[in-house]
Design a protein around this motif. Structure first.
Motif, PDB file in Angstrom:
ATOM      1  N   ASP A 416       0.918  -1.239  -0.161  1.00  0.00           N
ATOM      2  CA  ASP A 416      -0.135  -0.044   0.019  1.00  0.00           C
ATOM      3  C   ASP A 416       0.886   1.222  -0.028  1.00  0.00           C
ATOM      4  O   ASP A 416       0.515   2.286  -0.547  1.00  0.00           O
ATOM      5  CB  ASP A 416      -0.980  -0.047   1.127  1.00  0.00           C
ATOM      6  CG  ASP A 416      -1.784   1.024   1.277  1.00  0.00           C
ATOM      7  OD1 ASP A 416      -2.689   1.305   0.041  1.00  0.00           O
ATOM      8  OD2 ASP A 416      -1.801   1.871   2.286  1.00  0.00           O
ATOM      9  N   ALA A 417       1.968   1.269   0.614  1.00  0.00           N
ATOM     10  CA  ALA A 417       2.936   2.297   0.833  1.00  0.00           C
ATOM     11  C   ALA A 417       3.670   2.429  -0.449  1.00  0.00           C
ATOM     12  O   ALA A 417       3.754   3.536  -0.987  1.00  0.00           O
ATOM     13  CB  ALA A 417       3.942   2.172   1.728  1.00  0.00           C
ATOM     14  N   ILE A 418       3.872   1.305  -1.325  1.00  0.00           N
ATOM     15  CA  ILE A 418       4.574   1.628  -2.621  1.00  0.00           C
ATOM     16  C   ILE A 418       3.893   1.852  -3.607  1.00  0.00           C
ATOM     17  O   ILE A 418       4.180   2.730  -4.424  1.00  0.00           O
ATOM     18  CB  ILE A 418       5.189   0.062  -2.664  1.00  0.00           C
ATOM     19  CG1 ILE A 418       6.467  -0.236  -1.802  1.00  0.00           C
ATOM     20  CG2 ILE A 418       5.880   0.223  -4.274  1.00  0.00           C
ATOM     21  CD1 ILE A 418       6.877  -1.843  -1.972  1.00  0.00           C
ATOM     22  N   GLY A 419       2.494   1.414  -3.578  1.00  0.00           N
ATOM     23  CA  GLY A 419       1.551   1.619  -4.523  1.00  0.00           C
ATOM     24  C   GLY A 419       1.547   0.157  -5.453  1.00  0.00           C
ATOM     25  O   GLY A 419       2.514  -0.097  -5.873  1.00  0.00           O
ATOM     26  N   PRO A 420       0.325  -0.305  -5.771  1.00  0.00           N
ATOM     27  CA  PRO A 420       0.214  -1.402  -6.493  1.00  0.00           C
ATOM     28  C   PRO A 420       0.602  -1.206  -7.789  1.00  0.00           C
ATOM     29  O   PRO A 420       1.176  -1.988  -8.530  1.00  0.00           O
ATOM     30  CB  PRO A 420      -1.478  -1.598  -6.419  1.00  0.00           C
ATOM     31  CG  PRO A 420      -1.734  -0.916  -5.218  1.00  0.00           C
ATOM     32  CD  PRO A 420      -0.930   0.318  -5.148  1.00  0.00           C
ATOM     33  N   GLU A 421       0.244  -0.102  -8.651  1.00  0.00           N
ATOM     34  CA  GLU A 421       0.851   0.245  -9.916  1.00  0.00           C
ATOM     35  C   GLU A 421       2.212   0.268 -10.068  1.00  0.00           C
ATOM     36  O   GLU A 421       2.875  -0.272 -11.015  1.00  0.00           O
ATOM     37  CB  GLU A 421       0.027   1.704 -10.252  1.00  0.00           C
ATOM     38  CG  GLU A 421      -1.395   1.359 -10.518  1.00  0.00           C
ATOM     39  CD  GLU A 421      -2.081   1.912  -9.237  1.00  0.00           C
ATOM     40  OE1 GLU A 421      -1.438   2.084  -8.111  1.00  0.00           O
ATOM     41  OE2 GLU A 421      -3.359   1.812  -9.122  1.00  0.00           O
ATOM     42  N   PRO A 422       2.956   1.112  -9.302  1.00  0.00           N
ATOM     43  CA  PRO A 422       4.477   1.109  -9.426  1.00  0.00           C
ATOM     44  C   PRO A 422       4.967  -0.416  -9.127  1.00  0.00           C
ATOM     45  O   PRO A 422       6.010  -0.653  -9.950  1.00  0.00           O
ATOM     46  CB  PRO A 422       4.953   2.092  -8.458  1.00  0.00           C
ATOM     47  CG  PRO A 422       3.810   2.774  -8.126  1.00  0.00           C
ATOM     48  CD  PRO A 422       2.373   2.152  -8.463  1.00  0.00           C
ATOM     49  N   PHE A 423       4.452  -1.134  -8.375  1.00  0.00           N
ATOM     50  CA  PHE A 423       5.069  -2.612  -8.030  1.00  0.00           C
ATOM     51  C   PHE A 423       4.580  -3.373  -9.327  1.00  0.00           C
ATOM     52  O   PHE A 423       5.636  -4.058  -9.834  1.00  0.00           O
ATOM     53  CB  PHE A 423       4.150  -2.865  -6.748  1.00  0.00           C
ATOM     54  CG  PHE A 423       4.684  -4.592  -6.628  1.00  0.00           C
ATOM     55  CD1 PHE A 423       5.852  -4.898  -6.223  1.00  0.00           C
ATOM     56  CD2 PHE A 423       3.848  -5.324  -6.945  1.00  0.00           C
ATOM     57  CE1 PHE A 423       6.192  -6.286  -5.740  1.00  0.00           C
ATOM     58  CE2 PHE A 423       3.951  -6.803  -6.835  1.00  0.00           C
ATOM     59  CZ  PHE A 423       5.204  -7.229  -6.207  1.00  0.00           C
ATOM     60  N   TYR A 424       3.285  -3.478  -9.722  1.00  0.00           N
ATOM     61  CA  TYR A 424       3.103  -3.898 -10.932  1.00  0.00           C
ATOM     62  C   TYR A 424       4.128  -3.582 -12.162  1.00  0.00           C
ATOM     63  O   TYR A 424       4.698  -4.621 -12.872  1.00  0.00           O
ATOM     64  CB  TYR A 424       1.723  -3.843 -11.472  1.00  0.00           C
ATOM     65  CG  TYR A 424       1.222  -4.448 -12.476  1.00  0.00           C
ATOM     66  CD1 TYR A 424       0.722  -5.849 -12.425  1.00  0.00           C
ATOM     67  CD2 TYR A 424       1.381  -4.027 -13.954  1.00  0.00           C
ATOM     68  CE1 TYR A 424       0.251  -6.642 -13.738  1.00  0.00           C
ATOM     69  CE2 TYR A 424       0.859  -4.610 -14.787  1.00  0.00           C
ATOM     70  CZ  TYR A 424       0.429  -5.762 -14.943  1.00  0.00           C
ATOM     71  OH  TYR A 424      -0.075  -6.605 -16.159  1.00  0.00           O
TER      72      TYR A 424
END
Length: 782
Positions: A416-424
């Protein structure tokens, strides 16, 4: 006086010489005309397609596919065949191959003389070129047929070089049954490429085309050995090979199996054949010896694990990203285990296997260090309420412990802190095409196996942990170039690998050799319903992938990564060379003393702020503070500002209007208090409320009502049925999380119904959205 006879002799010779010259010219013109009228039927060769053979890194056969007519014929050239075979072939079949023009007149005269004087042919007159002509176009065993064969031999010599003619022979000579060519014969009878023939094997294959059905070593080994020895004797007589070499070769017993269809790495071979349909020979990076051992291991493991179960195993060399072993199923020939379904390419849920990359990216973004305080507590992320596999929560945990124990809440907190979109996007750039269901966008469920991956791509991203953060794309063929993509920094990759290799997993997993030496870092994963059990291991030398489950995706009881996949990973790891390379931390990694609950370096805190010390690996000397965003109310931060009166007692504006002062005090987040020792609860760390504020404070405290604390519940009189009770909470706000004996009750209301209680001691606890908590102990008796 003497010149006249000489002139007379010249005159008498002149006419025959002119006649001979005219005859040669006429013959040559006739040959050219006939060559135009009856050209070489080279299309007969062109129409004979080669079989496809897939070989390992050393040229050993893995799997072969016959041509459309069921003939096994593998392409080769003079340069690709053992020189021993060429020596044996030419010196036995046609010593003057490189000197004649297609036919050997002396051999023809000799054969004819032997036929006249002895009534039979003692030695043949066919050259290798004539044998190629016979293979190209069969001729009758008559004088007319022999003349036609010689004409074709002359044509071959006119149109092709000696090397090209010899290449035709090497590829199309008959070797018994559907075998044609020395390469196919070497693979089928001897299980090796023709480049690796011994002296004895070279002699055997040199003589076989004379009578391929009679000299088959798999059917008539004694007859084949006699023919082979005849070749060896002739080579010794011609001094091609020494007497000692020939003597040693004669000691080899002729033994062969007929195996035209090797089936090692069968699924990979099928895949590569589809990718390279025009290649006759496909060389891979597979190690056939390792592949064979693992196939036996996988088959045995699946048979001992349960019906319909299959396994998939892959081993990758991290330095080159060469795939050295590829097992897409437990048994290629098993219908009950769907052995022809390639589970390395199948899209399955990854379970928890992507968690290491959440932690790695969080390290690189400065969100955590290896001992950051994370919260394993029930939390709602905009309605998404994950829970742990065990249904229990642990409260305060370090990043290392959370990753080792594969806890769900901390991983979702970090994603949640990283962000799902950047992780993907980071995973996609590194080669992992995470397939989300329907039209779903990247979301927090990716941390827990939401989506689909295949093992091949999963291996690519895991290799980054052993390759200084660089994810490598898999290489199946030696000529494929190494492609790398950055995924993590070398420091983050080292820290994650060190966490996954830590030795205290030994007691949990009972695999000392996997964890005690810290030689292999590994992560397990289990998808919903036990459909997929994963174990991915990595060190600086290898990346190893293991999957266990049913190809049809059915539910499998007790099929978890820890129980089903790790034991097989252990055995695969034991078959590989031990990794002796040291793995020191890169310069960007430092060992730093940090303190909880603030999470920063000890030298950045006051002595009273440090409640618990830990040794943490940090990146670039950064010690990010404990994160609390999205988990707890801002009023519940680790550092509170309290209002004190002149006596140092705690007051609030609602209950005190005198002189006050402000003071910052470090406390543990209130949401963690159910899992903390009493000495770290806020009531112990904060000053007491002033007397005139006590009543106000107690009125706003969270409380469970419905039964008295420490009550004992009995069945109703005359009944054996145990009681059902309804409890509710007072003084709370927002959603609620109820726990009975530390197990989460999936009820977010202000009331809870407890049914079917058995005799024993119970503790009921509730936490509200503002992180207040209350507990109640009671007993049930018969």
């Amino acid at each position: 006086m003497t010149t006249q006879p000489n002139n007379s002799i010249r005159q008498r010779l002149k006419k025959p010489l002119w006649l001979l010259l005219l005859l040669c010219v006429a013959s040559w013109l006739t040959f050219l005309i006939l060559d135009r009228i009856w050209p070489l039927p080279v299309e007969s060769f062109e129409q004979r397609h080669f079989a496809q053979v897939v070989v390992d890194k050393d040229g050993l056969p893995l799997r072969a596919f016959a041509d459309d007519n069921g003939v096994w014929r593998y392409p080769t050239t003079v340069d690709q065949v053992s020189p021993l075979y060429i020596e044996a072939l030419i010196n036995y079949e046609d010593r003057y191959f490189y000197r004649h023009f297609g036919i050997n007149p002396f051999s023809i005269v000799r054969a004819a003389w032997q036929r006249l004087t002895e009534g039979r042919y003692v030695s043949g007159a066919s050259t290798l070129t004539m044998q190629v002509a016979r293979i190209m176009q069969n001729h009758d065993k008559t004088l007319r047929g022999k003349v036609g064969q010689m004409f074709r031999a002359l044509q071959l010599e006119w149109h092709y070089s000696k090397t090209e003619i010899l290449n035709y022979y090497l590829n199309y000579a008959p070797f018994g049954g559907p075998l044609e060519g020395v390469e196919a014969a070497a693979h089928a009878y001897l299980g090796k490429p023709a480049a690796q023939l011994s002296h004895a094997e070279a002699a055997l294959l040199a003589v076989m085309p004379q009578a391929p059905s009679l000299y088959r070593p798999d059917r008539y080994p004694e007859r084949a050995q006699q023919a082979r020895d005849k070749v060896l004797n002739r080579l010794a007589a011609y001094k091609v090979w020494s007497q000692q070499t020939v003597q040693e070769a004669r000691q080899e017993t002729v033994y062969a199996q007929y195996k035209t269809q090797p089936m090692t790495a069968a699924l990979l071979a099928r895949q590569l054949r589809g990718q390279y349909p025009d290649r006759s020979l496909i060389q891979t990076t597979i190690d056939r010896d390792l592949q064979t051992e693992l196939e036996w291991l996988a088959k045995d493991y699946a048979e001992n694990s349960g019906e319909a179960l299959s396994v998939a195993v892959m081993v990758v060399d991290n330095e080159s990203m060469a795939v050295t072993a590829y097992l897409g199923s437990a048994d290629f020939f098993s219908d009950s285990r769907a052995g022809q379904v390639d589970m390395i390419q199948a899209v399955r849920s990854p379970g928890s296997t992507l968690k290491p990359f959440i932690y790695g990216l969080a390290l690189d973004q400065g969100l955590i260090h290896s001992q950051s305080l994370l919260f394993d507590v029930p939390t709602s992320f905009d309605g998404y309420r994950p829970h742990n596999f065990s249904e229990y929560f642990s409260g305060p945990v370090s990043a290392s412990e959370a990753l080792l124990r594969s806890l769900n809440m901390p991983a979702v907190q970090l994603l949640d802190a990283i962000g799902p979109e950047p992780f993907y996007a980071s995973m996609h750039n590194a080669g992992l095409n995470l397939q989300l269901p329907g039209q779903a966008q990247p979301n927090l469920s990716m941390a827990l196996g939401g989506g689909g991956v295949n093992m091949a791509e999963l291996m690519q991203v895991f290799s980054a942990l052993g390759r200084q953060g660089q994810a490598g794309f898999l290489r199946y063929l030696p000529e494929q170039q190494l492609v790398e993509r950055p995924l993590l920094s070398d420091g983050a990759a080292w820290i994650v690998q060190d966490i996954l290799a830590q030795g205290h997993l030994k007691k949990r997993l009972y695999h000392d050799d996997l964890t005690g030496s810290r030689d292999l870092a590994f992560k397990t994963g289990t998808s919903y319903g036990g459909r997929d059990a994963w174990a991915i291991g990595v060190n600086s030398a290898y990346t190893i992938g293991v999957w266990v489950g049913r190809p049809d995706g059915a539910f499998v009881s007790d099929n978890t990564g820890r129980l089903a996949a790790v034991p097989l990973l252990r055995q695969v790891h034991g078959m590989l060379p031990k990794n002796t390379e040291s793995n020191p931390p890169p310069p960007s990694v430092q060992l730093t003393t940090i303190c909880w609950p603030l999470g920063t370096a000890i030298n950045l805190q006051k002595p009273g702020d440090c409640h618990r010390k830990k040794q943490a690996y940090t990146l670039n000397n950064m010690t990010p503070p404990t994160r609390h965003d999205g988990l707890i109310n801002p009023l519940q931060k680790p550092r509170l500002t309290v209002t004190l009166n002149e006596k140092g007692e705690r007051v609030t504006p609602q209950c005190h209007d005198g002189q006050t002062r402000q003071q910052q005090i470090t406390v543990w987040p209130a949401v963690l208090e159910p899992w903390l020792p009493q000495r770290w609860h806020r009531e112990q760390l904060l000053p007491e409320f002033a007397e005139d504020c006590q009543l106000w404070h107690n009125q706003n405290r969270l409380e469970i009502v419905g039964i008295h604390p420490d009550a004992t519940l009995y069945p109703e009189a005359g009944s054996l049925q145990l009681p059902s009770i309804e409890l509710k909470v007072a003084g709370s706000t927002g959603q609620h999380y109820w726990f009975l004996n530390d197990q989460l009750i999936r009820n977010h209301q202000s009331t809870v119904q407890l049914d079917n209680l058995t005799p024993g001691h119970y503790q009921l606890r509730v936490i509200d959205q503002s992180a207040q908590q209350a507990s109640l102990d009671f007993q049930v008796a018969m």
